[in-house]
Design an enzyme around this catalytic site. Structure first.
Site, PDB file in Angstrom:
ATOM      1  N   ARG A 144      23.764  16.780  44.043  1.00  0.00           N
ATOM      2  CA  ARG A 144      23.671  16.244  45.410  1.00  0.00           C
ATOM      3  C   ARG A 144      23.904  17.332  46.465  1.00  0.00           C
ATOM      4  O   ARG A 144      23.193  17.398  47.478  1.00  0.00           O
ATOM      5  CB  ARG A 144      24.683  15.110  45.589  1.00  0.00           C
ATOM      6  CG  ARG A 144      24.618  14.411  46.940  1.00  0.00           C
ATOM      7  CD  ARG A 144      25.685  13.336  47.035  1.00  0.00           C
ATOM      8  NE  ARG A 144      25.468  12.290  46.041  1.00  0.00           N
ATOM      9  CZ  ARG A 144      24.798  11.163  46.270  1.00  0.00           C
ATOM     10  NH1 ARG A 144      24.272  10.939  47.448  1.00  0.00           N
ATOM     11  NH2 ARG A 144      24.661  10.270  45.321  1.00  0.00           N
TER      12      ARG A 144
ATOM     13  N   ARG B 174      32.637   8.137  36.278  1.00  0.00           N
ATOM     14  CA  ARG B 174      31.750   9.265  36.552  1.00  0.00           C
ATOM     15  C   ARG B 174      32.404  10.595  36.186  1.00  0.00           C
ATOM     16  O   ARG B 174      33.628  10.744  36.281  1.00  0.00           O
ATOM     17  CB  ARG B 174      31.361   9.283  38.036  1.00  0.00           C
ATOM     18  CG  ARG B 174      30.643   8.030  38.495  1.00  0.00           C
ATOM     19  CD  ARG B 174      30.248   8.105  39.955  1.00  0.00           C
ATOM     20  NE  ARG B 174      29.276   9.172  40.180  1.00  0.00           N
ATOM     21  CZ  ARG B 174      28.712   9.415  41.367  1.00  0.00           C
ATOM     22  NH1 ARG B 174      29.048   8.685  42.421  1.00  0.00           N
ATOM     23  NH2 ARG B 174      27.841  10.387  41.490  1.00  0.00           N
TER      24      ARG B 174
END
Length: 385
Positions: free
Chosen positions: A63, A154
């Protein structure tokens, strides 16, 4: 993660070369793996029940690297950082809005585009005001996100660490995006950062809790013990991968109820402010980019002026609302399919065509076709009596 339609937007913006440099691998349009689906919730070795492929496959980024490309192309003086919107004041549709910020400063604008995320202040204030003005108490139900009933764990794994844990055999997720499926749980993993890092997101769901309130912070750290216990008894390659994540985080996955509109007077919603969705189609970021590209294409048209701006906003909503809502609802349903909680259960023969069909929106229209259709609508609105 983005798909070929969003990649086309990046090409149209002239940024494809820069994004290719930070992708997991340079996208070339060839047939690629979307996801390799395995049944994995048993201690013995699992099995593939479907290999989903499409042109470009899924295009993956870290990201931060992805955002850096955009940041490097922002013109000087356009972005103002350190500002947090606290409220806005609107008059008629032809009057500028006044924006109030947390630092005490004010600004005015002809158009307010709320791209401020799932907890959007712009959406909240707009729907609260309209609920009162139009006596529509149902509008209050679109303000707060709702819990999807799903928790996600995550973590990021350097590829060298995964290789060390996996012995001589190369872990399949290094080369292929994986979807490890089980009852009410699934684990997604794929490489990013030019293949140097594996991104892992492990989901655990309570389908009956979808649409309810989640009590507690949305994002917290958790112990590796909690994480591993959740997937105890899964096939060895999943357990090997999960053990490489020493400090997982736990996320309560929220989404919005589909909104009845994205535009009101000179206020427009885009991205997660308009259609925050679960991550199961890998489409949230792409939908925001497609929103912005279409809206910018309309607002940048030579025929659009402040006094007829409403025609551009109406055309934006007319095209993007049904498209994004379809993806938003499809993403929730995809999660249920991966975890065998849909009406199809674990009937693989019926699941496979359903899984393939859930990405039909990627190629049904192109970004250019969406813009062409929106421009035609805008012209109709401008010339309507």
């Amino acid at each position: 993660m983005i798909w070929s339609k969003t990649w086309k937007v990046l090409e149209l913006l002239g940024l494809a070369n820069e994004f290719a440099e930070v992708a997991h691998a340079p996208p070339d349009g060839s047939l690629g793996v979307a996801f390799d689906f395995r049944r994995s919730d048993n201690p013995e070795e699992g099995f593939r029940f479907h290999l989903a492929e499409m042109p470009y496959g899924c295009i993956r980024f870290h990201r931060a690297h992805f955002l850096d490309v955009f940041v490097e192309h922002i013109p000087e003086g356009v972005a103002h950082f350190g500002k947090r919107l606290t409220s806005f004041t609107r008059g008629s549709s032809q009057e500028p809005l006044t924006l109030q910020f947390a630092d005490g400063s004010n600004a005015s604008c002809d158009l307010l585009v709320g791209c401020d995320g799932i907890k959007s202040l712009v959406r909240a204030q707009l729907f609260k005001e309209l609920a009162i003005q139009e006596s529509r108490s149902d509008f209050l139900g679109f303000i707060e996100p709702v819990w999807s009933g799903t928790i996600a764990y995550r973590g990021l794994i350097p590829v060298h660490r995964l290789s060390e844990h996996n012995g001589d055999e190369k872990h399949r997720t290094i080369d292929s995006p994986m979807m490890y499926c089980g009852n009410s749980k699934h684990v997604v993993s794929y490489s990013i950062s030019k293949g140097d890092i594996v991104n892992v997101v492990a989901f655990s769901s309570q389908p009956d809790k979808d649409g309810t309130h989640y009590d507690g912070p949305w994002v917290t750290d958790c112990t590796q013990e909690e994480f591993l216990q959740c997937y105890a008894g899964w096939e060895p390659e999943v357990e090997t991968m999960l053990k490489c994540i020493e400090k997982p985080s736990r996320w309560a996955i929220h989404h919005l109820e589909p909104l009845p509109f994205y535009v009101k007077d000179n206020i427009a919603l885009i991205g997660d402010a308009a259609h925050a969705m679960t991550p199961h189609l890998g489409a949230g970021a792409g939908q925001a980019i497609e929103d912005a590209f279409l809206l910018a294409s309309l607002l940048g048209h030579p025929s659009v002026q402040r006094l007829n701006m409403s025609s551009a906003l109406k055309a934006y909503e007319n095209i993007r609302l049904p498209l994004a809502t379809r993806v938003q609802l499809g993403s929730s349903e995809a999660g249920r399919k991966y975890e065998f909680d849909s009406k199809l259960g674990a009937n693989y023969a019926k699941l496979i065509p359903e899984i393939d069909g859930q990405w039909d929106w990627v190629w049904e229209t192109s970004p250019e076709e969406d813009v062409e259709q929106a421009l035609a609508l805008m012209s109709q609105y401008q010339h309507a009596p």
